[in-house]
Design an enzyme around this catalytic site. Sequence first.
Site, PDB file in Angstrom:
ATOM      1  N   GLU A  74       0.836  -1.214   0.000  1.00 27.32           N
ATOM      2  CA  GLU A  74       0.000   0.000   0.000  1.00 27.32           C
ATOM      3  C   GLU A  74       0.867   1.259   0.000  1.00 27.32           C
ATOM      4  O   GLU A  74       0.499   2.284  -0.567  1.00 27.32           O
ATOM      5  CB  GLU A  74      -0.962  -0.037   1.200  1.00 27.32           C
ATOM      6  CG  GLU A  74      -2.100  -1.012   0.941  1.00 27.32           C
ATOM      7  CD  GLU A  74      -2.595  -1.749   2.169  1.00 27.32           C
ATOM      8  OE1 GLU A  74      -2.385  -1.274   3.292  1.00 27.32           O
ATOM      9  OE2 GLU A  74      -3.192  -2.835   1.991  1.00 27.32           O
ATOM     10  N   GLU A  78       4.085 -10.977   0.610  1.00 25.01           N
ATOM     11  CA  GLU A  78       2.673 -10.599   0.476  1.00 25.01           C
ATOM     12  C   GLU A  78       2.360 -10.345  -0.992  1.00 25.01           C
ATOM     13  O   GLU A  78       2.590  -9.229  -1.493  1.00 25.01           O
ATOM     14  CB  GLU A  78       2.393  -9.311   1.253  1.00 25.01           C
ATOM     15  CG  GLU A  78       2.549  -9.413   2.740  1.00 25.01           C
ATOM     16  CD  GLU A  78       1.666  -8.403   3.471  1.00 25.01           C
ATOM     17  OE1 GLU A  78       0.785  -8.840   4.218  1.00 25.01           O
ATOM     18  OE2 GLU A  78       1.839  -7.184   3.277  1.00 25.01           O
ATOM     19  N   GLY A 115      -6.290  -8.166   0.817  1.00 25.05           N
ATOM     20  CA  GLY A 115      -7.620  -7.570   0.927  1.00 25.05           C
ATOM     21  C   GLY A 115      -8.631  -8.088  -0.077  1.00 25.05           C
ATOM     22  O   GLY A 115      -9.699  -7.505  -0.251  1.00 25.05           O
ATOM     23  N   GLY A 139      -6.967  -7.544   7.434  1.00 25.21           N
ATOM     24  CA  GLY A 139      -8.385  -7.474   7.798  1.00 25.21           C
ATOM     25  C   GLY A 139      -8.781  -8.344   8.984  1.00 25.21           C
ATOM     26  O   GLY A 139      -9.467  -7.880   9.894  1.00 25.21           O
TER      27      GLY A 139
HETATM   28  P1  13P Z   1      -5.294  -8.682   4.370  1.00 26.23           P
HETATM   29  O1  13P Z   1      -5.023  -9.725   5.408  1.00 26.23           O
HETATM   30  O2  13P Z   1      -6.459  -7.808   4.697  1.00 26.23           O
HETATM   31  O3  13P Z   1      -5.340  -9.276   2.997  1.00 26.23           O
HETATM   32  O4  13P Z   1      -4.029  -7.685   4.382  1.00 26.23           O
HETATM   33  C1  13P Z   1      -2.766  -8.227   4.339  1.00 26.23           C
HETATM   34  C2  13P Z   1      -1.790  -7.164   4.585  1.00 26.23           C
HETATM   35  O5  13P Z   1      -1.665  -6.239   3.813  1.00 26.23           O
HETATM   36  C3  13P Z   1      -0.997  -7.251   5.817  1.00 26.23           C
HETATM   37  O6  13P Z   1       0.070  -6.360   5.786  1.00 26.23           O
END
Ligand code: 13P
Length: 250
Positions: A96, A163, A169, A231
């Site tokens: 992000e 990741e 997400g 999340g």
């Molecule tokens: P989610 O578990 O919501 O997919 O997010 C993962 C994340 O970006 C953890 O840093």
Amino acid sequence: MTKKIIIANWKMNPQTADEALRFVQGILAQRLPKNIELIIAPPFVYLDLLKKNCGKKIKLAAQNISWAERGAYTGEISGLMLKNLGCDYVIIGHSERRHIMGETEEIINLKLKAALKVGLTVILAIGEKEQNDDILKILSQQIKSALEGVNVSEISHLIIAYEPVWAIGTGLADTSDNALSAALLIRKIISRLYGQEWASDLPILYGGSVSENNAADFIAQNGINGALVGGASLELQSFIKIIKAAEKNE
Ligand code: 13P
């Protein structure tokens, strides 16, 4: 290395300090497994409150850090401020921040070095954007640029979180087999850069739609040292189930 690492990345949540405090109290009311390192990465504004209420059972991570040490950088938070607040970890390179906030690999490298300099352990997040991307090429590139100029003695303060961006997400987690292959690849890349010994000691986590239903699959893999949870880390009961999934590996 047997301890599994579970990190809650709260991102820009919750909206009140009360909610943050209640969440932590909810976790502390549980019998936490001994074989895990439990880390919460709240927004900056709750770090001090959580530090005063977490005791020794929960460690804290910042979600960001300035590459600058001090001075005229309006809106920035320095590594030393985080360290002095009792923070032990910082997430750097999250997708992000790369893709929404426009952080370049050069900035990620500067932040990583700033964090190591003050003794914070870096949780370096890496991952490909699309499912059919060339992950060897992308992960090598992200690791090499993030660690440029970092010497071997500093590597013990590093955790890598794999990741895949497409899994964050979306509810579409990677399979634990694929995540394990990516973790092996990451170890190979680190081994080439710093040697086999460091590579085998490096904690590598999986993140991306980790839930109470799939956490155990990732955590049970020998080559995966835990999970970075977004999340599901905001839902107390789900997060408790994820923590308990690690207990089954005790
Ligand atoms: P989610 O578990 O919501 O997919 O997010 C993962 C994340 O970006 C953890 O840093």
